[in-house]
Design an enzyme around this catalytic site. Structure first.
Site, PDB file in Angstrom:
ATOM      1  N   LYS A 122      41.063  77.473  -5.436  1.00 34.49           N
ATOM      2  CA  LYS A 122      40.264  76.404  -4.818  1.00 34.49           C
ATOM      3  C   LYS A 122      39.049  77.053  -4.153  1.00 34.49           C
ATOM      4  O   LYS A 122      38.983  77.180  -2.936  1.00 34.49           O
ATOM      5  CB  LYS A 122      41.134  75.697  -3.768  1.00 34.49           C
ATOM      6  N   GLY A 153      55.851  78.874  -2.318  1.00 33.44           N
ATOM      7  CA  GLY A 153      55.028  78.123  -3.274  1.00 33.44           C
ATOM      8  C   GLY A 153      54.928  78.684  -4.676  1.00 33.44           C
ATOM      9  O   GLY A 153      54.726  77.946  -5.639  1.00 33.44           O
ATOM     10  N   PHE A 156      44.259  68.031  -1.955  1.00 38.43           N
ATOM     11  CA  PHE A 156      45.520  68.634  -1.550  1.00 38.43           C
ATOM     12  C   PHE A 156      46.538  68.560  -2.679  1.00 38.43           C
ATOM     13  O   PHE A 156      47.015  67.496  -3.066  1.00 38.43           O
ATOM     14  CB  PHE A 156      46.081  68.001  -0.276  1.00 38.43           C
ATOM     15  N   ASP A 188      43.357  79.309  -1.295  1.00 38.23           N
ATOM     16  CA  ASP A 188      42.612  78.232  -0.656  1.00 38.23           C
ATOM     17  C   ASP A 188      41.509  78.863   0.207  1.00 38.23           C
ATOM     18  O   ASP A 188      40.487  79.265  -0.314  1.00 38.23           O
ATOM     19  CB  ASP A 188      43.625  77.406   0.154  1.00 38.23           C
ATOM     20  N   ASP A 204      53.868  72.431  -1.874  1.00 32.54           N
ATOM     21  CA  ASP A 204      54.507  71.407  -1.057  1.00 32.54           C
ATOM     22  C   ASP A 204      53.546  70.671  -0.131  1.00 32.54           C
ATOM     23  O   ASP A 204      52.437  71.124   0.143  1.00 32.54           O
ATOM     24  CB  ASP A 204      55.575  72.050  -0.167  1.00 32.54           C
ATOM     25  N   GLU A 224      50.345  84.511  -6.610  1.00 32.06           N
ATOM     26  CA  GLU A 224      50.116  83.410  -5.666  1.00 32.06           C
ATOM     27  C   GLU A 224      50.204  82.059  -6.348  1.00 32.06           C
ATOM     28  O   GLU A 224      49.962  81.937  -7.553  1.00 32.06           O
ATOM     29  CB  GLU A 224      48.708  83.554  -5.053  1.00 32.06           C
TER      30      GLU A 224
HETATM   31  P1  IMP Z   1      45.034  80.102   2.288  1.00 25.33           P
HETATM   32  O1  IMP Z   1      45.468  81.150   3.249  1.00 25.33           O
HETATM   33  O2  IMP Z   1      44.207  79.052   2.975  1.00 25.33           O
HETATM   34  O3  IMP Z   1      44.302  80.671   1.093  1.00 25.33           O
HETATM   35  O4  IMP Z   1      46.304  79.363   1.736  1.00 25.33           O
HETATM   36  C1  IMP Z   1      47.566  79.730   2.134  1.00 25.33           C
HETATM   37  C2  IMP Z   1      48.671  78.952   1.497  1.00 25.33           C
HETATM   38  O5  IMP Z   1      48.543  77.598   1.860  1.00 25.33           O
HETATM   39  C3  IMP Z   1      48.750  78.940  -0.012  1.00 25.33           C
HETATM   40  O6  IMP Z   1      49.341  80.085  -0.555  1.00 25.33           O
HETATM   41  C4  IMP Z   1      49.616  77.707  -0.218  1.00 25.33           C
HETATM   42  O7  IMP Z   1      50.964  78.031  -0.070  1.00 25.33           O
HETATM   43  C5  IMP Z   1      49.132  76.799   0.897  1.00 25.33           C
HETATM   44  N1  IMP Z   1      48.130  75.845   0.371  1.00 25.33           N
HETATM   45  C6  IMP Z   1      46.801  75.972   0.309  1.00 25.33           C
HETATM   46  N2  IMP Z   1      46.218  74.915  -0.275  1.00 25.33           N
HETATM   47  C7  IMP Z   1      47.243  74.101  -0.616  1.00 25.33           C
HETATM   48  C8  IMP Z   1      47.318  72.822  -1.290  1.00 25.33           C
HETATM   49  O8  IMP Z   1      46.321  72.227  -1.735  1.00 25.33           O
HETATM   50  N3  IMP Z   1      48.561  72.302  -1.445  1.00 25.33           N
HETATM   51  C9  IMP Z   1      49.697  72.923  -1.004  1.00 25.33           C
HETATM   52  N4  IMP Z   1      49.672  74.104  -0.387  1.00 25.33           N
HETATM   53  C10 IMP Z   1      48.463  74.681  -0.193  1.00 25.33           C
HETATM   54 MG    MG Z   2      51.414  80.400  -0.938  1.00 23.63          MG
END
Ligand code: IMP
Ligand code: MG
Length: 180
Positions: free
Chosen positions: A133, A46, A154, A105, A161, A101
């Protein structure tokens, strides 16, 4: 009835806006890390687009590396399970590590990566994320450098992606009508 297909919403951040922000943060990072042995680590896949913008604006003698951690399948919600599928090559011992990053999220991935990297004895670990976020955070993770803050929607585009698609969009947008 035909399955409802997702569609891309309005543009949230243009390529121009993102590049301007990369310039600002790059300048800040250049100042903050002056005289340090900086290694910027791109979290695949990403972050690649943002990473490329950002490092061009860091005016330091630095190195780069890549890591891939996955906590998501094809669904839009985190499984809460993280594993490193591609690890860094560089020795992080005594280095100033900056994790780049795409989006923070829930914060699960970041927490895991920081824990893993800490075991390797770096001088410091900080995080620069294109998007934050905060409304979705389930832990205390806070990025040190943040491009933009987004609501709980999202996001796709500029590297991000949905089911491996939309990474090539030259802007940040969001999806509507996608299944959970
Ligand atoms: P986290 O572990 O929940 O903080 O997020 C992990 C990964 O999920 C991020 O680094 C993104 O690659 C993916 N991700 C989180 N939110 C989104 C989104 O809104 N769109 C696309 N990918 C996301
Ligand atoms: Mg990521």
């Amino acid at each position: 009835m035909a399955k409802k297909k997702e569609t891309v919403g309005e543009i949230l951040f243009t390529e121009d806006q993102i590049r301007r922000r990369a310039k600002e943060l790059g300048a800040q990072i250049s100042k903050d890390y002056e005289g340090e042995e900086l290694i910027a680590i791109c979290t695949l896949r990403g972050s690649v687009v943002w990473f490329a913008d950002l490092i061009k604006n860091i005016d330091l003698d630095m190195s780069i590396d890549f890591v891939s951690a996955s906590s998501y399948g094809s669904a839009q919600t985190s499984s809460g399970f993280v594993k490193i599928t591609l690890d860094t090559e560089a020795n992080l011992y005594n280095k100033s590590v900056l994790i780049i990053e795409d989006i923070v999220d829930t914060g699960t991935t970041l927490q895991y990566l920081i824990e893993k990297f800490k075991e390797r004895g770096p001088k410091s670990i900080k995080v620069c994320t294109m998007l934050d976020k905060p409304s979705r955070r389930t832990n205390g993770m806070v990025a040190d450098y943040i491009g933009f803050t987004v609501d709980d929607i999202f996001i796709v585009g500029y590297g991000l992606d949905y089911d491996q698609r939309y990474r090539n969009l030259p802007y940040v947008s969001y999806l509507t009508g996608a299944p959970d």
